[in-house]
Motif scaffolding. Structure first.
Motif, PDB file in Angstrom:
ATOM      1  N   THR A 116       0.897  -1.139  -0.072  1.00 45.55           N
ATOM      2  CA  THR A 116       0.215  -0.021  -0.052  1.00 45.55           C
ATOM      3  C   THR A 116       0.722   1.332   0.156  1.00 45.55           C
ATOM      4  O   THR A 116       0.446   2.291  -0.050  1.00 45.55           O
ATOM      5  CB  THR A 116      -1.010  -0.097   1.062  1.00 45.55           C
ATOM      6  N   LEU A 119       0.551   3.852  -2.976  1.00 40.89           N
ATOM      7  CA  LEU A 119      -0.825   4.364  -3.061  1.00 40.89           C
ATOM      8  C   LEU A 119      -0.718   5.757  -2.990  1.00 40.89           C
ATOM      9  O   LEU A 119       0.358   6.478  -2.204  1.00 40.89           O
ATOM     10  CB  LEU A 119      -2.071   3.787  -2.240  1.00 40.89           C
ATOM     11  N   GLU A 123      -5.687   7.712  -0.886  1.00 40.80           N
ATOM     12  CA  GLU A 123      -6.083   6.235  -0.729  1.00 40.80           C
ATOM     13  C   GLU A 123      -5.523   5.482   0.280  1.00 40.80           C
ATOM     14  O   GLU A 123      -6.249   4.811   0.994  1.00 40.80           O
ATOM     15  CB  GLU A 123      -5.385   5.565  -1.905  1.00 40.80           C
ATOM     16  N   LEU A 127      -7.299   3.340   4.915  1.00 38.00           N
ATOM     17  CA  LEU A 127      -6.822   2.052   5.453  1.00 38.00           C
ATOM     18  C   LEU A 127      -6.918   2.174   6.898  1.00 38.00           C
ATOM     19  O   LEU A 127      -6.023   1.482   7.438  1.00 38.00           O
ATOM     20  CB  LEU A 127      -5.549   1.808   4.875  1.00 38.00           C
ATOM     21  N   ASP A 185      -8.309  -7.987  -0.535  1.00 34.80           N
ATOM     22  CA  ASP A 185      -8.320  -7.450  -1.701  1.00 34.80           C
ATOM     23  C   ASP A 185      -8.237  -6.153  -1.493  1.00 34.80           C
ATOM     24  O   ASP A 185      -7.871  -5.319  -2.547  1.00 34.80           O
ATOM     25  CB  ASP A 185      -9.800  -7.338  -2.469  1.00 34.80           C
ATOM     26  N   HIS A 186      -7.763  -5.374  -0.312  1.00 33.45           N
ATOM     27  CA  HIS A 186      -7.047  -4.313  -0.169  1.00 33.45           C
ATOM     28  C   HIS A 186      -5.961  -4.446   0.897  1.00 33.45           C
ATOM     29  O   HIS A 186      -5.897  -3.626   1.850  1.00 33.45           O
ATOM     30  CB  HIS A 186      -7.806  -3.010  -0.075  1.00 33.45           C
ATOM     31  N   ASN A 294      -6.879  -7.617   5.095  1.00 27.66           N
ATOM     32  CA  ASN A 294      -7.406  -6.218   5.069  1.00 27.66           C
ATOM     33  C   ASN A 294      -7.597  -5.782   6.520  1.00 27.66           C
ATOM     34  O   ASN A 294      -7.997  -6.602   7.594  1.00 27.66           O
ATOM     35  CB  ASN A 294      -8.882  -6.071   4.446  1.00 27.66           C
TER      36      ASN A 294
END
Length: 337
Positions: A116, A119, A123, A127, A185-186, A294
């Motif tokens: 991440t 990003l 973005e 998180l 997925d993230h 995630n």
């Protein structure tokens, strides 16, 4: 002999070797999943071969990272970990503190980058608002040339491998193969390389290259040098087993969240990196990849694991992944510069 189960490592069967090269058919994947289940139930560790990550990429990752750690301290400090960014640390923290065990700082340096971290600020703000490494931007050294590109290529390849291992984990737990997909997925996974410099002075009492600890997340994929030992896994109450490196392989172990997900059916096992023998002043480099769910994923025992324990799983906590990992990481670096 089934390709899913090859002869054991130097850990005498406690840490098996699993060949992933034949996993194209449902029957082959089921055989591998069975081997994974057996390993995660007994030790929480296994070694994988036939994983599909090109050796050329592994070699480039190892070489360019080793070159970075051999730069002068003042040059490495240009990309030091600091508020808002993740990079180089002169100390890799104290891993035993994550289990509330007081020890001297681990004898290692570290460099970390996160999936991440590339990003945008906007973005990354999505998180979670807790203190967390996966909300930090990556900072990259100018030397060695190509460092950033090689690291990004490596992170992408190992992320793909980790995602496939999670699908095999799902099969091992008798779930649909894509069960874990939307929990990652993230994801904010990271490569956090450990460099263990030559020990020119005796360590303090209770001081290790990496103190005894369990990992925090779902799974770890570790590359270690072929000819340098040090990684040990705890068997039982007080027996430490060496995990010898096998050329072209990765060591895989599950973390606390995976053990919790399975209600204790799978074990997150204590491990450490011991100091070299007296008089050995060689350095050591390991490349762990920490695959994390995630930040907002809810982790609680799977129903079939609860049923297997007659409704009383060994681990029955319900946690939010990001909150759990953030607390552990903060403990590990308590007091670190």
């Amino acid at each position: 002999m089934d390709k899913a189960q090859l002869p054991p490592t130097a850990a005498e069967g406690f840490v098996p070797v699993i060949d992933l090269s034949a996993k194209d058919t449902a029957k082959e994947r089921a055989a591998i999943a069975t081997a994974i289940d057996q390993a995660c139930t007994s030790s929480g560790f296994f070694v994988i071969t036939g994983h599909g990550v090109h050796q050329d990429l592994i070699d480039r990752m190892f070489t360019i990272t080793s070159d970075f750690f051999h730069l002068p301290d003042e040059e490495k400090d240009l990309v030091a970990h600091r508020p808002g960014v993740s990079g180089y640390r002169r100390t890799g923290g104290t891993t035993a503190l994550s289990l509330d065990q007081e020890t001297p700082p681990d004898l290692c340096e570290a460099f970390a980058a996160h999936v991440t971290g590339e990003l945008s600020d906007e973005e990354r703000c999505k998180l979670g608002d807790q203190w967390a490494t996966w909300t930090l931007a990556n900072i990259w050294p100018e030397r060695p040339a190509g460092f950033r590109e090689v690291w990004q290529e490596y992170m992408a390849a190992i992320s793909d491998l980790a995602a496939d291992l999670m699908r095999l984990f799902a099969l091992a737990l008798e779930l649909e193969e894509d069960f874990f997909d939307d929990k990652f997925d993230h994801h904010g996974s990271s490569v956090a390389v450990n460099y263990y410099p030559p020990q020119l002075q005796p360590p303090l009492p209770g001081q290790w290259r990496r103190g005894p600890h369990t990992d925090f997340g779902s799974l770890t994929i570790l590359y270690q040098e072929d000819d340098r030992g040090g990684l040990q896994v705890l068997q039982g109450e007080n027996t430490w087993r060496d995990i010898a490196a096998i050329p072209g392989s990765f060591v895989v172990n599950i973390g606390d969240l995976m053990a919790l997900w399975t209600g204790g059916r799978w074990v997150s096992t204590m491990h450490r990196v011991i100091n070299p023998p007296h008089g050995d002043t060689t350095s050591r480099l390991t490349i762990p990849f920490f695959y994390l769910p995630n930040h907002d994923a809810t982790i609680e025992p799977l129903q079939q694991c609860v049923d297997a324990h007659n409704g009383r799983p060994q681990h029955h906590n319900r946690v939010i992944a990001g909150q759990w990992m953030s607390r552990k990481i903060q403990k590990m670096f308590a007091g670190a510069p």
